[in-house]
Design a protein around this motif. Structure first.
Motif, short mmCIF file in Angstrom:
data_model
loop_
_atom_site.label_atom_id
_atom_site.label_comp_id
_atom_site.label_asym_id
_atom_site.label_seq_id
_atom_site.Cartn_x
_atom_site.Cartn_y
_atom_site.Cartn_z
N ALA A 195 -40.00 -56.26 57.96
CA ALA A 195 -40.27 -57.96 57.73
C ALA A 195 -39.31 -59.03 57.90
CB ALA A 195 -40.99 -57.43 56.02
N ASN A 196 -38.31 -58.19 56.70
CA ASN A 196 -37.14 -59.53 57.26
C ASN A 196 -37.20 -59.84 58.85
OD1 ASN A 196 -37.31 -59.71 54.46
ND2 ASN A 196 -35.23 -58.22 54.67
N GLN A 197 -36.88 -58.92 59.84
CA GLN A 197 -36.14 -59.52 60.79
C GLN A 197 -37.53 -60.17 61.56
OE1 GLN A 197 -35.23 -55.64 63.54
NE2 GLN A 197 -36.91 -56.07 64.42
N TYR A 198 -38.80 -59.49 61.45
CA TYR A 198 -39.95 -59.84 61.78
C TYR A 198 -39.84 -61.60 61.55
CZ TYR A 198 -45.04 -61.32 63.09
OH TYR A 198 -45.51 -61.90 63.36
N ARG A 199 -39.88 -61.76 60.61
CA ARG A 199 -39.73 -62.99 59.49
C ARG A 199 -38.71 -63.83 60.19
NH1 ARG A 199 -40.82 -61.73 53.29
NH2 ARG A 199 -42.70 -60.79 53.52
N TRP A 200 -37.63 -63.52 60.61
CA TRP A 200 -36.06 -64.45 60.84
C TRP A 200 -36.88 -64.28 62.74
CZ3 TRP A 200 -32.25 -61.35 64.21
CH2 TRP A 200 -31.16 -62.26 64.24
N GLN A 201 -36.70 -63.23 63.42
CA GLN A 201 -37.00 -63.72 65.00
C GLN A 201 -38.57 -64.93 64.91
OE1 GLN A 201 -38.16 -60.21 66.25
NE2 GLN A 201 -35.54 -59.12 67.27
N ILE A 202 -39.15 -65.00 63.95
CA ILE A 202 -40.71 -66.15 64.40
C ILE A 202 -39.69 -67.45 63.30
CG2 ILE A 202 -42.51 -67.11 63.31
CD1 ILE A 202 -43.21 -64.34 65.34
N SER A 203 -38.93 -67.24 62.94
CA SER A 203 -38.39 -68.73 62.75
C SER A 203 -37.06 -68.46 63.57
CB SER A 203 -37.22 -68.37 61.77
OG SER A 203 -36.19 -67.25 61.94
N LEU A 204 -37.05 -67.91 65.06
CA LEU A 204 -36.13 -67.74 65.94
C LEU A 204 -36.87 -68.65 67.32
CD1 LEU A 204 -33.57 -65.79 65.93
CD2 LEU A 204 -33.12 -68.24 64.84
N ALA B 225 -40.63 -55.05 65.85
CA ALA B 225 -40.23 -54.49 64.57
C ALA B 225 -40.68 -52.10 64.56
CB ALA B 225 -41.17 -54.99 63.29
N VAL B 226 -41.65 -51.85 65.45
CA VAL B 226 -41.91 -51.29 66.00
C VAL B 226 -40.88 -50.09 66.28
CG1 VAL B 226 -43.26 -49.75 67.57
CG2 VAL B 226 -44.12 -51.79 66.09
N ASN B 227 -40.18 -50.75 66.98
CA ASN B 227 -38.95 -50.08 68.00
C ASN B 227 -37.52 -49.99 66.86
OD1 ASN B 227 -39.79 -50.16 70.24
ND2 ASN B 227 -38.84 -51.63 71.06
N ARG B 228 -37.45 -50.55 65.62
CA ARG B 228 -36.44 -50.50 64.59
C ARG B 228 -36.96 -49.79 63.57
NH1 ARG B 228 -33.94 -55.31 60.26
NH2 ARG B 228 -32.93 -53.77 59.66
N ALA B 229 -38.29 -48.88 63.41
CA ALA B 229 -38.79 -48.39 62.72
C ALA B 229 -38.36 -46.45 63.10
CB ALA B 229 -40.12 -48.78 62.15
N ARG B 230 -38.55 -47.15 64.96
CA ARG B 230 -38.53 -45.67 65.67
C ARG B 230 -36.98 -44.77 65.26
NH1 ARG B 230 -39.97 -47.15 70.45
NH2 ARG B 230 -41.87 -46.02 70.22
N THR B 231 -35.64 -46.48 65.93
CA THR B 231 -34.85 -46.08 65.37
C THR B 231 -34.12 -45.02 64.01
OG1 THR B 231 -34.39 -47.42 67.10
CG2 THR B 231 -32.35 -47.14 65.68
N MET B 232 -34.74 -46.38 62.64
CA MET B 232 -34.12 -45.61 61.69
C MET B 232 -34.82 -44.72 61.50
SD MET B 232 -35.69 -49.73 59.59
CE MET B 232 -35.05 -48.84 57.85
N VAL C 256 -44.90 -42.55 61.79
CA VAL C 256 -44.29 -43.84 62.06
C VAL C 256 -44.52 -45.01 62.45
CG1 VAL C 256 -41.64 -45.05 61.88
CG2 VAL C 256 -42.46 -42.74 60.25
N LEU C 257 -44.77 -44.82 63.89
CA LEU C 257 -45.57 -45.16 64.41
C LEU C 257 -47.03 -45.91 64.63
CD1 LEU C 257 -43.95 -44.84 67.76
CD2 LEU C 257 -43.09 -46.18 66.01
N GLU C 258 -47.41 -44.99 64.06
CA GLU C 258 -48.59 -45.33 63.97
C GLU C 258 -49.42 -46.10 62.52
OE1 GLU C 258 -50.65 -41.21 63.17
OE2 GLU C 258 -50.81 -40.80 64.65
N GLY D 251 -36.23 -49.53 50.06
CA GLY D 251 -35.93 -51.45 50.11
C GLY D 251 -35.31 -51.13 51.64
N ALA D 252 -34.88 -50.24 52.23
CA ALA D 252 -34.16 -50.04 53.89
C ALA D 252 -36.00 -50.39 54.74
CB ALA D 252 -33.74 -49.07 54.89
N TYR D 253 -36.56 -49.71 54.29
CA TYR D 253 -37.77 -50.21 55.74
C TYR D 253 -38.49 -51.52 55.77
CZ TYR D 253 -37.25 -45.80 57.76
OH TYR D 253 -37.21 -44.48 58.32
N THR D 254 -38.74 -52.42 53.98
CA THR D 254 -38.64 -53.80 53.69
C THR D 254 -37.88 -54.19 54.83
OG1 THR D 254 -37.03 -53.84 51.34
CG2 THR D 254 -39.43 -53.16 51.44
N ARG D 255 -36.73 -53.91 55.19
CA ARG D 255 -35.66 -55.32 56.39
C ARG D 255 -37.05 -55.58 57.64
NH1 ARG D 255 -30.67 -51.64 55.43
NH2 ARG D 255 -30.36 -52.47 53.37
#
Length: 269
Positions: free
Chosen positions: A107-116, A127-134, A28-30, A101-105
Motif C-alpha cells: 500500500a505504501n508503494q501504491y500511495r507513493w506512486q500515485i503521489s508522483l 503492487a502485484v509485481n512486488r507481491a509476486r517478487t516478495m 497471492v496474485l488472486e 508489516g512487510a506486505y502492508t508496504r
C-alpha cells in the motif's frame, strides 16, 4: 552417492519446489489483483494478513521439503539413515519486521506512486509485481534457513551452490553462475537475489556431487553462449555479497548501485 543419483534427488526436490511456488504465487496474485482499497488501513491490514497466511503456509511446506531433500542426500552419502531436523519458524525469517508489516508496504508503494502522478492502473500493476517478487523471495528464504539448520544439525560443514537452468527460461543469471563455482561454510547463509533459484548440495567427507552437477551445467551454458565474447562475459562475471537488513545476505553485481534505506523516499502513511 553417485552423481546420477544426486542429480535425480535434486530433480525431484526441484519439481516439488516448483509446485509449492506455483500454488503460493497463484494464491497471492488472486488476492492482490483487483484490490482497490489502498488507502483503507483496515482493508490493507486484512490483505497483508491474508498474504502472510498464504506465504507462511508455503514456507512451512518449503522447510519440510528442504529438510527431507537434505536428509536423503546425507543418508545416501554416508550410507545410513538420518533423522529429521526441527523446522524453521517462517515468522522469524524477515529480520526486524513481521510478514504482515512487510506486505502492508504494498500500500505504501501504491500511495507513493500515485503521489508522483503515476496512473492508478500502473501503480496497481506494480503492487502485484512486488507481491509476486516478495512471495518468491520469502520461499527462498525459508529454503535457505532450513538448509542451514538441517546441515548444521547433521554436522555438515561445507556446501556448494547448485544452479538449476531448467527453472530459468530466460537463462541463469551471471552472478549465480559465478557464485556456483565456490564452496561455502554451512555457518554462512546462502546469498540470494530476487528471482534466485539456486539449491544447496552438501559436501560430506570430501564427496562433492554438486561440483559435478554445476560443472556440467556451466559447460553447457558456456557452450550455448555462442561466440567468444559472450563466453568471456560469463567467465568474467563478478559478484559481491551484501547484507540486506531484512532479508540477509544477497548477491549483487558490484557494477550496480542498490539504494540503501536512507536513499529511499519515505512512503506516504
Amino acid at each position: 552417492m553417485d552423481n546420477a543419483r544426486a542429480s535425480a534427488v535434486l530433480d525431484a526436490y526441484t519439481a516439488s519446489e516448483q509446485l509449492i511456488a506455483e500454488r503460493v504465487e497463484t494464491a497471492v496474485l488472486e488476492r492482490v489483483t483487483g484490490f482497490g482499497d489502498w488507502y483503507n488501513h483496515d482493508a490493507v491490514t486484512a490483505l497483508a494478513t491474508q498474504l502472510t497466511a498464504l506465504v507462511e503456509s508455503g514456507q512451512r511446506n518449503e522447510t519440510a521439503l528442504t529438510d527431507a531433500y537434505l536428509q536423503r542426500i546425507i543418508a545416501e552419502t554416508i550410507g545410513t539413515e538420518v533423522g529429521s531436523t526441527a523446522l524453521v519458524d517462517p515468522a522469524t525469517l524477515r529480520q526486524g519486521t513481521t510478514h504482515v508489516g512487510a506486505y502492508t508496504r504494498l500500500a505504501n508503494q501504491y500511495r507513493w506512486q500515485i503521489s508522483l502522478g503515476i496512473a492508478a492502473s500502473a501503480a496497481a500493476s506494480a503492487a502485484v509485481n512486488r507481491a509476486r517478487t516478495m512471495a518468491k523471495t520469502d520461499l527462498r528464504m525459508a529454503a535457505r534457513a532450513q538448509a542451514q539448520k538441517t546441515l548444521s544439525n547433521k554436522g555438515v560443514k561445507l556446501y556448494r551452490r547448485v544452479i538449476r537452468p531448467e527453472l530459468s527460461p530466460k537463462g541463469v543469471c551471471g552472478i549465480c553462475l559465478a557464485a556456483s563455482d565456490r564452496i561455502y561454510f554451512v555457518g554462512d547463509l546462502l546469498p540470494i537475489h530476487n528471482g534466485c533459484k539456486c539449491a544447496v548440495m552438501p559436501i560430506i567427507n570430501g564427496k562433492d556431487p554438486g561440483r559435478f552437477l554445476t560443472r556440467g551445467d556451466l559447460d553447457r551454458l558456456y557452450a550455448d553462449a555462442g561466440d567468444s565474447t559472450e563466453r568471456w562475459a560469463l567467465f568474467n562475471q563478478r559478484y559481491e555479497i551484501t547484507e540486506h537488513g531484512e532479508i540477509g545476505p544477497m548477491l549483487v553485481d558490484p557494477k550496480h548501485h542498490f539504494r540503501g534505506p536512507d536513499e529511499v523516499p519515505m512512503a506516504l502513511e
